[in-house]
Design an enzyme around this catalytic site. Structure first.
Site, PDB file in Angstrom:
ATOM      1  N   GLN A 140      -1.294  16.579   0.972  1.00  0.00           N
ATOM      2  CA  GLN A 140      -0.736  17.908   0.764  1.00  0.00           C
ATOM      3  C   GLN A 140       0.767  17.965   0.997  1.00  0.00           C
ATOM      4  O   GLN A 140       1.389  19.009   0.796  1.00  0.00           O
ATOM      5  CB  GLN A 140      -1.435  18.905   1.696  1.00  0.00           C
ATOM      6  CG  GLN A 140      -2.929  18.996   1.476  1.00  0.00           C
ATOM      7  CD  GLN A 140      -3.634  19.739   2.602  1.00  0.00           C
ATOM      8  OE1 GLN A 140      -3.012  20.272   3.518  1.00  0.00           O
ATOM      9  NE2 GLN A 140      -4.956  19.769   2.541  1.00  0.00           N
TER      10      GLN A 140
ATOM     11  N   HIS B 150      -2.053  19.472   6.072  1.00  0.00           N
ATOM     12  CA  HIS B 150      -1.452  20.557   6.855  1.00  0.00           C
ATOM     13  C   HIS B 150      -0.014  20.284   7.311  1.00  0.00           C
ATOM     14  O   HIS B 150       0.263  20.069   8.477  1.00  0.00           O
ATOM     15  CB  HIS B 150      -2.329  20.863   8.081  1.00  0.00           C
ATOM     16  CG  HIS B 150      -3.769  21.112   7.742  1.00  0.00           C
ATOM     17  ND1 HIS B 150      -4.757  21.177   8.682  1.00  0.00           N
ATOM     18  CD2 HIS B 150      -4.379  21.315   6.550  1.00  0.00           C
ATOM     19  CE1 HIS B 150      -5.924  21.396   8.102  1.00  0.00           C
ATOM     20  NE2 HIS B 150      -5.712  21.484   6.788  1.00  0.00           N
TER      21      HIS B 150
ATOM     22  N   GLU C  96      -5.766  33.748   7.316  1.00  0.00           N
ATOM     23  CA  GLU C  96      -5.212  34.836   8.120  1.00  0.00           C
ATOM     24  C   GLU C  96      -3.873  35.336   7.594  1.00  0.00           C
ATOM     25  O   GLU C  96      -3.074  34.566   7.054  1.00  0.00           O
ATOM     26  CB  GLU C  96      -5.010  34.368   9.564  1.00  0.00           C
ATOM     27  CG  GLU C  96      -6.270  33.954  10.277  1.00  0.00           C
ATOM     28  CD  GLU C  96      -6.003  33.432  11.673  1.00  0.00           C
ATOM     29  OE1 GLU C  96      -6.984  33.145  12.401  1.00  0.00           O
ATOM     30  OE2 GLU C  96      -4.819  33.303  12.055  1.00  0.00           O
TER      31      GLU C  96
ATOM     32  N   TYR D  17      -1.593  31.884  18.684  1.00  0.00           N
ATOM     33  CA  TYR D  17      -2.518  32.417  17.680  1.00  0.00           C
ATOM     34  C   TYR D  17      -3.896  31.739  17.707  1.00  0.00           C
ATOM     35  O   TYR D  17      -4.732  32.028  16.865  1.00  0.00           O
ATOM     36  CB  TYR D  17      -1.860  32.363  16.300  1.00  0.00           C
ATOM     37  CG  TYR D  17      -0.764  33.414  16.237  1.00  0.00           C
ATOM     38  CD1 TYR D  17      -1.005  34.673  15.705  1.00  0.00           C
ATOM     39  CD2 TYR D  17       0.479  33.172  16.814  1.00  0.00           C
ATOM     40  CE1 TYR D  17      -0.026  35.651  15.719  1.00  0.00           C
ATOM     41  CE2 TYR D  17       1.464  34.153  16.841  1.00  0.00           C
ATOM     42  CZ  TYR D  17       1.201  35.392  16.293  1.00  0.00           C
ATOM     43  OH  TYR D  17       2.170  36.369  16.327  1.00  0.00           O
TER      44      TYR D  17
ATOM     45  N   TYR E 215     -16.100  22.690   7.722  1.00  0.00           N
ATOM     46  CA  TYR E 215     -16.390  22.364   6.334  1.00  0.00           C
ATOM     47  C   TYR E 215     -17.804  21.810   6.153  1.00  0.00           C
ATOM     48  O   TYR E 215     -18.402  21.959   5.092  1.00  0.00           O
ATOM     49  CB  TYR E 215     -15.382  21.341   5.807  1.00  0.00           C
ATOM     50  CG  TYR E 215     -13.986  21.886   5.616  1.00  0.00           C
ATOM     51  CD1 TYR E 215     -13.740  22.889   4.683  1.00  0.00           C
ATOM     52  CD2 TYR E 215     -12.912  21.399   6.349  1.00  0.00           C
ATOM     53  CE1 TYR E 215     -12.462  23.400   4.497  1.00  0.00           C
ATOM     54  CE2 TYR E 215     -11.633  21.900   6.170  1.00  0.00           C
ATOM     55  CZ  TYR E 215     -11.418  22.893   5.242  1.00  0.00           C
ATOM     56  OH  TYR E 215     -10.145  23.393   5.058  1.00  0.00           O
TER      57      TYR E 215
END
Length: 492
Positions: free
Chosen positions: A199, A270, A362, A372, A383
């Site tokens: 990613q 990520h 979110e 958070y 998953y």
């Protein structure tokens, strides 16, 4: 109270009497009991489907369908949870708190949400489109292609504009290009080396608000490890452009933020990473937890954080974690998973959108020093269809909770605020994109800290990588699969 007639039998879920979580009472030197493997779909089908149907359609024992828009609202999350845990005696439903831990009970709520979404998705597909015109709640618009597929885009990731109207586009494999009037220039030469790892790659681009005076352009990218050919980490740089038409070169580069070499990871997951200015001399940027959720709770590591630095990369004295030398002084907030949307609204509030795993994306208002909660709280499941966590803090925990949760996931990516004269009916509203499914774009209105309006503006155009409001006030969307740029144009 929402009446849920989940007439479950204790014998049908007898296997749940096995240990469900590690014991805190294990004797020193002895291994605590391991969590029993739980597949939530199988658990629901074995225990709930006899009354509610495998798809939530109801029927058994006279139960009504759960597949309604009214029951899909997030305000019912706690009611569903309490009904399973405490039971609904008047409807013949036993309490399952004695045989299921809270994480498993919440996992069943998530499973119900997934079943409901299959039914309700078509009912909330977005504004009606007639002859190319979309009629939304407050405005009409049409979709217009700005950069066609095949014009030099490859996983377009970030958009921003120069004062003369030229658009800068990042391609995740490593190219930065200029575009104007539908044409795309060649790759800008001299940009820093980057590595496309899963990613990661070349990600966001952000033009300094005072570009006309200082010429700075900021980039977020996956910086290649000098020692491991498979590893990299999110890095923030700035530089200047020498431009002739749509051809440009990059120069005067400065590093704004770079992690220590020992934190670089070969994980392809990520990276974050968006860049936002507050017009007060600070720049904020997001950093994913790189697939290591526990590191989001470690203030000595960059994973899963939103950072705030001065525009030259120095540390503001009023940052929340500057007193402990072991903590990273650039951290502004922590406990994030993968924030791929970041924006400052018209009132000066910082917002992010971030990915949960299976469910639980979110929208958060980002507060100084706030935690958070990832991975200790989450509105999602794993998953592999197993329970993960609770969406609410337990006693003694102090976590900031999301303003809005998407369940199931929307694949949150790209976030901006509507301003300018093109869409006065939407001024100040957030526009957020998603990668999942058919690539939705949402409009969100928040008042007094609560979402008062949310609508899906469109979907099924492609995977949304970025949503950016241009200097003309139009809403631009970078799409992947197909790789192109479109925009929302008002229709009066």
């Amino acid at each position: 109270m929402l009446k849920l007639s989940l007439a479950l039998t204790l014998t049908a879920c007898a296997f749940l009497l096995l240990p469900l979580e590690k014991s805190s009472d294990a004797e020193p030197g002895k291994q605590a009991p391991q969590q029993t493997a739980i597949n939530l779909t199988r658990l629901y089908n074995d225990t709930c489907a006899k009354c509610h149907g495998e798809q939530g359609e109801g029927g058994g024992a006279g139960t009504k369908t759960l597949l309604t828009l009214e029951k899909f609202g997030s305000q019912h999350d706690k009611l569903f949870f309490d009904a399973i845990k405490k039971g609904v005696p008047d409807m013949g439903m036993d309490a399952y708190g004695p045989t299921m831990n809270d994480e498993t009970i919440w996992g069943l709520v998530v499973h119900l949400r997934e079943l409901q979404n299959k039914y309700t998705e078509a009912l909330v597909a977005g504004p009606k489109e007639t002859e190319g015109v979309y009629t939304s709640q407050r405005a009409k618009f049409r979709l217009e292609t700005v950069v066609e597929k095949g014009k030099g885009l490859a996983v377009p990731w970030g958009l921003d504009w120069l004062p003369d109207g030229k658009m800068l586009i990042t391609n995740r494999p490593g190219a930065l290009r200029l575009s104007q009037n539908g044409e795309v220039g060649p790759e800008i030469t001299g940009i820093p080396a980057t590595r496309e790892i899963g990613q990661g790659g070349l990600m966001d681009v952000a033009v300094h608000p005072n570009y006309a005076k200082n010429g700075w352009v900021y980039l977020s990218l996956t910086d290649p490890s000098p020692t491991d050919p498979k590893a990299g980490m999110t890095k923030i740089v700035r530089g200047k452009l020498k431009i002739e038409g749509l051809t440009a070169s990059w120069h005067s580069e400065q590093t704004i933020y770079q992690s220590k070499p020992e934190t670089y990871s070969p994980s392809g997951a990520h990276f974050g990473s968006r860049i936002v200015f507050d017009k007060k001399g600070h720049v904020f940027f997001s950093h994913g937890e790189r697939g290591s959720g526990e590191k989001a709770q470690d203030l000595t590591l960059p994973n899963g954080k939103i950072f705030r630095v001065n525009e030259d990369g120095s540390i503001p004295k009023d940052n929340p974690f500057t007193k402990d030398p072991n903590q990273l002084p650039a951290i502004w907030s922590w406990g994030h998973r993968n924030p791929q949307g970041l924006v400052m609204d018209l009132k000066g509030n910082l917002w992010d959108t971030e990915h949960g795993p299976r469910g639980g994306d979110e929208l958060n208002v980002i507060q100084k020093g706030a935690n958070y909660g990832w991975p200790l709280i989450a509105t999602s499941i794993n998953y592999n269809d197993s329970p993960l966590a609770l969406p609410w803090p337990k006693e003694g925990q102090n976590f900031a909770l999301p303003t809005l949760r998407w369940l199931p996931s929307t694949g949150a990516c790209g976030l901006d605020v509507v301003q300018g004269s093109a869409f006065p009916e939407w001024k100040g509203d957030l526009v957020a994109g998603g990668l999942a499914g058919n690539g939705p774009v949402f409009r969100i209105r928040v008042q007094n800290g609560k979402v008062v309006e949310e609508e899906k503006l469109f979907w099924r155009q492609g995977r949304v990588r970025d949503v950016a409001v241009g200097p003309d006030g139009l809403v631009y969307v970078a799409l992947n699969q197909p790789d192109k740029i479109i925009r929302l144009v008002p229709v009066k």
